[in-house]
Motif scaffolding. Structure first.
Motif, PDB file in Angstrom:
ATOM      1  N   PRO A  36     -37.565  -8.049  -8.894  1.00  0.00           N
ATOM      2  CA  PRO A  36     -36.888  -6.917  -8.280  1.00  0.00           C
ATOM      3  C   PRO A  36     -36.278  -6.945  -6.894  1.00  0.00           C
ATOM      4  O   PRO A  36     -36.830  -7.575  -6.121  1.00  0.00           O
ATOM      5  N   PHE A  37     -35.183  -6.130  -6.643  1.00  0.00           N
ATOM      6  CA  PHE A  37     -34.618  -6.053  -5.753  1.00  0.00           C
ATOM      7  C   PHE A  37     -34.813  -4.819  -5.027  1.00  0.00           C
ATOM      8  O   PHE A  37     -34.914  -3.766  -5.459  1.00  0.00           O
ATOM      9  N   PRO A  38     -35.253  -5.124  -3.580  1.00  0.00           N
ATOM     10  CA  PRO A  38     -35.807  -3.583  -2.698  1.00  0.00           C
ATOM     11  C   PRO A  38     -34.910  -2.628  -2.605  1.00  0.00           C
ATOM     12  O   PRO A  38     -33.692  -2.465  -2.022  1.00  0.00           O
ATOM     13  N   LEU A  39     -35.166  -1.477  -3.469  1.00  0.00           N
ATOM     14  CA  LEU A  39     -34.269  -0.308  -3.433  1.00  0.00           C
ATOM     15  C   LEU A  39     -35.623   0.825  -3.087  1.00  0.00           C
ATOM     16  O   LEU A  39     -36.830   0.583  -3.557  1.00  0.00           O
ATOM     17  N   PRO A  40     -35.208   1.918  -2.620  1.00  0.00           N
ATOM     18  CA  PRO A  40     -36.278   2.971  -2.387  1.00  0.00           C
ATOM     19  C   PRO A  40     -36.964   3.459  -3.781  1.00  0.00           C
ATOM     20  O   PRO A  40     -36.027   3.834  -4.629  1.00  0.00           O
ATOM     21  N   PRO A  41     -38.242   3.410  -3.845  1.00  0.00           N
ATOM     22  CA  PRO A  41     -38.788   3.980  -4.994  1.00  0.00           C
ATOM     23  C   PRO A  41     -38.223   5.486  -5.419  1.00  0.00           C
ATOM     24  O   PRO A  41     -38.107   5.492  -6.842  1.00  0.00           O
ATOM     25  N   SER A  42     -38.111   6.101  -4.351  1.00  0.00           N
ATOM     26  CA  SER A  42     -37.877   7.372  -4.698  1.00  0.00           C
ATOM     27  C   SER A  42     -36.536   7.757  -5.339  1.00  0.00           C
ATOM     28  O   SER A  42     -36.214   8.705  -6.102  1.00  0.00           O
ATOM     29  N   TRP A  43     -35.736   6.900  -5.569  1.00  0.00           N
ATOM     30  CA  TRP A  43     -34.480   6.820  -6.265  1.00  0.00           C
ATOM     31  C   TRP A  43     -34.554   6.642  -7.702  1.00  0.00           C
ATOM     32  O   TRP A  43     -33.975   7.315  -8.650  1.00  0.00           O
ATOM     33  N   GLY A  44     -35.674   6.363  -8.398  1.00  0.00           N
ATOM     34  CA  GLY A  44     -36.062   6.293  -9.659  1.00  0.00           C
ATOM     35  C   GLY A  44     -35.079   5.359 -10.266  1.00  0.00           C
ATOM     36  O   GLY A  44     -34.883   5.343 -11.588  1.00  0.00           O
ATOM     37  N   ILE A  45     -34.727   4.395  -9.667  1.00  0.00           N
ATOM     38  CA  ILE A  45     -33.739   3.273 -10.367  1.00  0.00           C
ATOM     39  C   ILE A  45     -34.072   2.081  -9.814  1.00  0.00           C
ATOM     40  O   ILE A  45     -34.246   1.790  -8.500  1.00  0.00           O
ATOM     41  N   ASP A  46     -34.497   1.133 -10.816  1.00  0.00           N
ATOM     42  CA  ASP A  46     -34.894  -0.184 -10.497  1.00  0.00           C
ATOM     43  C   ASP A  46     -33.846  -1.384 -10.713  1.00  0.00           C
ATOM     44  O   ASP A  46     -32.898  -1.399 -11.656  1.00  0.00           O
ATOM     45  N   LEU A  47     -33.536  -2.216  -9.450  1.00  0.00           N
ATOM     46  CA  LEU A  47     -32.581  -3.364  -9.656  1.00  0.00           C
ATOM     47  C   LEU A  47     -33.322  -4.771  -9.794  1.00  0.00           C
ATOM     48  O   LEU A  47     -34.285  -4.990  -9.086  1.00  0.00           O
ATOM     49  N   TYR A  48     -33.009  -5.447 -11.093  1.00  0.00           N
ATOM     50  CA  TYR A  48     -33.629  -6.791 -10.892  1.00  0.00           C
ATOM     51  C   TYR A  48     -32.470  -7.764 -10.931  1.00  0.00           C
ATOM     52  O   TYR A  48     -31.445  -7.730 -11.301  1.00  0.00           O
ATOM     53  N   LEU A  49     -33.012  -8.858 -10.282  1.00  0.00           N
ATOM     54  CA  LEU A  49     -32.366 -10.080 -10.483  1.00  0.00           C
ATOM     55  C   LEU A  49     -32.904 -11.192 -11.412  1.00  0.00           C
ATOM     56  O   LEU A  49     -34.106 -11.668 -10.933  1.00  0.00           O
ATOM     57  N   LYS A  50     -32.197 -11.815 -12.263  1.00  0.00           N
ATOM     58  CA  LYS A  50     -32.643 -12.863 -12.976  1.00  0.00           C
ATOM     59  C   LYS A  50     -32.396 -14.066 -12.388  1.00  0.00           C
ATOM     60  O   LYS A  50     -31.158 -14.621 -12.117  1.00  0.00           O
ATOM     61  N   ALA A 301     -23.529  -4.163  -9.016  1.00  0.00           N
ATOM     62  CA  ALA A 301     -24.621  -3.427  -9.324  1.00  0.00           C
ATOM     63  C   ALA A 301     -24.605  -2.137  -8.430  1.00  0.00           C
ATOM     64  O   ALA A 301     -25.082  -1.072  -8.827  1.00  0.00           O
ATOM     65  N   PHE A 302     -24.460  -2.321  -7.367  1.00  0.00           N
ATOM     66  CA  PHE A 302     -24.669  -1.336  -6.059  1.00  0.00           C
ATOM     67  C   PHE A 302     -23.677  -0.150  -6.768  1.00  0.00           C
ATOM     68  O   PHE A 302     -24.103   1.312  -6.608  1.00  0.00           O
ATOM     69  N   ALA A 303     -22.395  -0.428  -6.961  1.00  0.00           N
ATOM     70  CA  ALA A 303     -21.350   0.554  -7.510  1.00  0.00           C
ATOM     71  C   ALA A 303     -22.203   1.342  -8.781  1.00  0.00           C
ATOM     72  O   ALA A 303     -22.018   2.587  -8.773  1.00  0.00           O
ATOM     73  N   LEU A 304     -22.719   0.728  -9.546  1.00  0.00           N
ATOM     74  CA  LEU A 304     -23.134   1.154 -10.782  1.00  0.00           C
ATOM     75  C   LEU A 304     -24.344   2.225 -10.548  1.00  0.00           C
ATOM     76  O   LEU A 304     -24.643   3.268 -11.016  1.00  0.00           O
ATOM     77  N   ILE A 305     -25.215   1.872  -9.568  1.00  0.00           N
ATOM     78  CA  ILE A 305     -26.735   2.511  -9.352  1.00  0.00           C
ATOM     79  C   ILE A 305     -26.067   3.617  -8.458  1.00  0.00           C
ATOM     80  O   ILE A 305     -26.835   4.707  -8.788  1.00  0.00           O
ATOM     81  N   ALA A 306     -25.131   3.850  -7.735  1.00  0.00           N
ATOM     82  CA  ALA A 306     -24.611   4.924  -6.929  1.00  0.00           C
ATOM     83  C   ALA A 306     -24.022   5.715  -7.912  1.00  0.00           C
ATOM     84  O   ALA A 306     -24.261   7.002  -7.856  1.00  0.00           O
ATOM     85  N   GLU A 307     -23.450   5.217  -9.074  1.00  0.00           N
ATOM     86  CA  GLU A 307     -22.697   6.244 -10.024  1.00  0.00           C
ATOM     87  C   GLU A 307     -23.932   6.868 -10.828  1.00  0.00           C
ATOM     88  O   GLU A 307     -23.992   8.308 -10.855  1.00  0.00           O
ATOM     89  N   LEU A 308     -25.288   6.197 -11.151  1.00  0.00           N
ATOM     90  CA  LEU A 308     -26.079   6.893 -11.857  1.00  0.00           C
ATOM     91  C   LEU A 308     -26.944   7.859 -11.124  1.00  0.00           C
ATOM     92  O   LEU A 308     -27.429   8.912 -11.498  1.00  0.00           O
ATOM     93  N   ALA A 358     -28.448   5.069   2.002  1.00  0.00           N
ATOM     94  CA  ALA A 358     -28.047   6.376   1.591  1.00  0.00           C
ATOM     95  C   ALA A 358     -28.010   6.572   0.152  1.00  0.00           C
ATOM     96  O   ALA A 358     -28.338   7.723  -0.208  1.00  0.00           O
ATOM     97  N   GLY A 359     -27.987   5.475  -0.749  1.00  0.00           N
ATOM     98  CA  GLY A 359     -27.713   5.399  -1.992  1.00  0.00           C
ATOM     99  C   GLY A 359     -26.501   5.826  -2.541  1.00  0.00           C
ATOM    100  O   GLY A 359     -26.239   6.202  -3.926  1.00  0.00           O
ATOM    101  N   ASP A 360     -25.665   6.299  -1.847  1.00  0.00           N
ATOM    102  CA  ASP A 360     -23.947   6.650  -2.413  1.00  0.00           C
ATOM    103  C   ASP A 360     -23.123   5.531  -2.145  1.00  0.00           C
ATOM    104  O   ASP A 360     -23.415   4.448  -1.080  1.00  0.00           O
TER     105      ASP A 360
END
Length: 365
Positions: A36-50, A301-308, A358-360
């Motif tokens: 797991p890559f550290p992101l704020p849990p409140s975002w509701g989005i998880d990022l993983y690194l294989k 991945a950051f760009a796509l998460i911000a879009e989500l 900030a998540g954006d």
């Protein structure tokens, strides 16, 4: 290319034993981790690194090399007297040198002259012989000529990567990712983000998610000077940039045969300075150095998460930790090297840090 005598029982026995050795390597190596890559849990989005850096040869290319050797052995292209030749930016060559030594075969790696010294040392450590060429765009042609001169076998990862791996399953990287996600809160990711060097990884993942009827989409991130992204934009698959990629392991001056655009849902072009900026941030957050292509992956991945987040969605995104940053101490992590190449990381560091806070995703200037 060595042609095996199919009536030669000794050669056939050698091939049988070689296949056993290669498959035994896979059997005794535990699967790579999904971090797991550290992101704020409140975002509701998880990022993983294989984490492909934990393979015996330290990178994602270990899977490819194993598949290419099995493909060559089972096709009758590799025998007990074969000299193995490959065109590579380094990581595939390290992995192929490992398997060649396992089978007692000589190995020659044709690589750009600017390949990192750490990678060259690793190839030599595994018994391989580096063959450096000044023009990165010429490595495939040079490798093909060299194999012909030596009467050896040109592995040709750029042609065979997408067909050497069983994309339906058989412990490919896609099957492994989904198995490891099974108990996570978002087990079916919105996106899997990968770079393209041969195109084999994106082809395997893209085919697998369709075969399994998952909603997951595949995004390919592409560095500067690579032909994949401009060809994607124009639909002209003969596009050539005539230049090699600065981010080792991904990007090509031409669109390689293994790249399958029809299974790619989106492409993002990533500036080299952005790749190296995020590489540094990821290294800080993970407590270990990662390589440049991991930075490329994370930028996308950051760009796509911000879009989500912008569209109010939750879920997961997966990308790859391709190799260790210890291979790039004298290049990507060197301030002198960055200065020589005119790379300013500051604006990209600021943009990535803003996202993590900030998540954006700030708009392009």
């Amino acid at each position: 290319m060595e042609q095996l005598d199919r009536c030669n029982d000794a050669d056939r026995a050698w091939v049988t034993e070689a296949i056993r050795k290669v498959e035994a390597d896979a059997n005794r190596s535990a699967d790579t981790h999904l971090l797991p890559f550290p992101l704020p849990p409140s975002w509701g989005i998880d990022l993983y690194l294989k984490d492909e850096s934990v393979h015996p040869t330290g990178s994602l290319k270990h899977r490819l090399a194993r598949s290419l050797f099995l493909y060559g052995l089972c096709n009758g292209w590799i025998g007990p007297r074969s000299t193995i030749v490959e065109a590579s930016s380094g990581s595939t060559a390290i992995s192929e040198a490992y398997f060649a030594r396992m089978l007692g075969l000589p190995f020659v790696a044709v690589m750009p002259a600017e390949t990192s010294p750490e990678k060259i040392a690793q190839i030599e450590f595994h018994g391989g012989k580096p063959h450096l060429v000044r023009d990165p765009a010429a490595v495939v042609v040079e490798a093909r000529w060299l194999a012909e001169d030596l009467g050896g076998h040109f592995m040709d990862q750029f042609t065979y990567a997408e067909r050497a791996t069983d994309w339906r399953g058989n412990n490919n990287i896609a099957e492994s990712i989904f198995a490891q996600l099974a108990l996570e809160r978002h087990p079916i990711p919105h996106w899997i983000v990968v770079g393209a060097g041969t195109g084999g990884t994106s082809a395997t993942i893209g085919r697998y998610v369709r075969f399994q009827r998952h909603r997951t989409k595949v995004c390919v991130v592409d560095p500067e000077n690579s032909a994949f992204y401009p060809a994607w934009c124009t639909g002209d698959w003969t596009t050539s940039t005539g230049r090699g990629s600065m981010i080792e392991g991904i990007g090509r001056p031409t669109v390689e045969p293994s790249f399958q655009p029809s299974v790619v849902d989106r492409m993002i072009q990533v500036p080299d300075a952005a790749s190296l900026a995020v590489m540094r941030i990821a290294s800080e957050l993970l407590g270990r150095r990662v390589g440049g292509s991991t930075g490329t992956n994370l930028w996308g991945a950051f760009a796509l998460i911000a879009e989500l987040r912008r569209t109010g969605q939750q879920g997961s995104v997966v990308t790859l930790l391709c190799d260790s940053g210890e291979r790039y101490t004298d290049s990507y992590f060197s301030a002198d090297w960055l200065a020589r190449h005119g790379l300013d990381l500051a604006p990209h560091l600021a943009r990535a840090r803003h996202f993590l806070a900030a998540g954006d995703w700030p708009a392009d200037d």
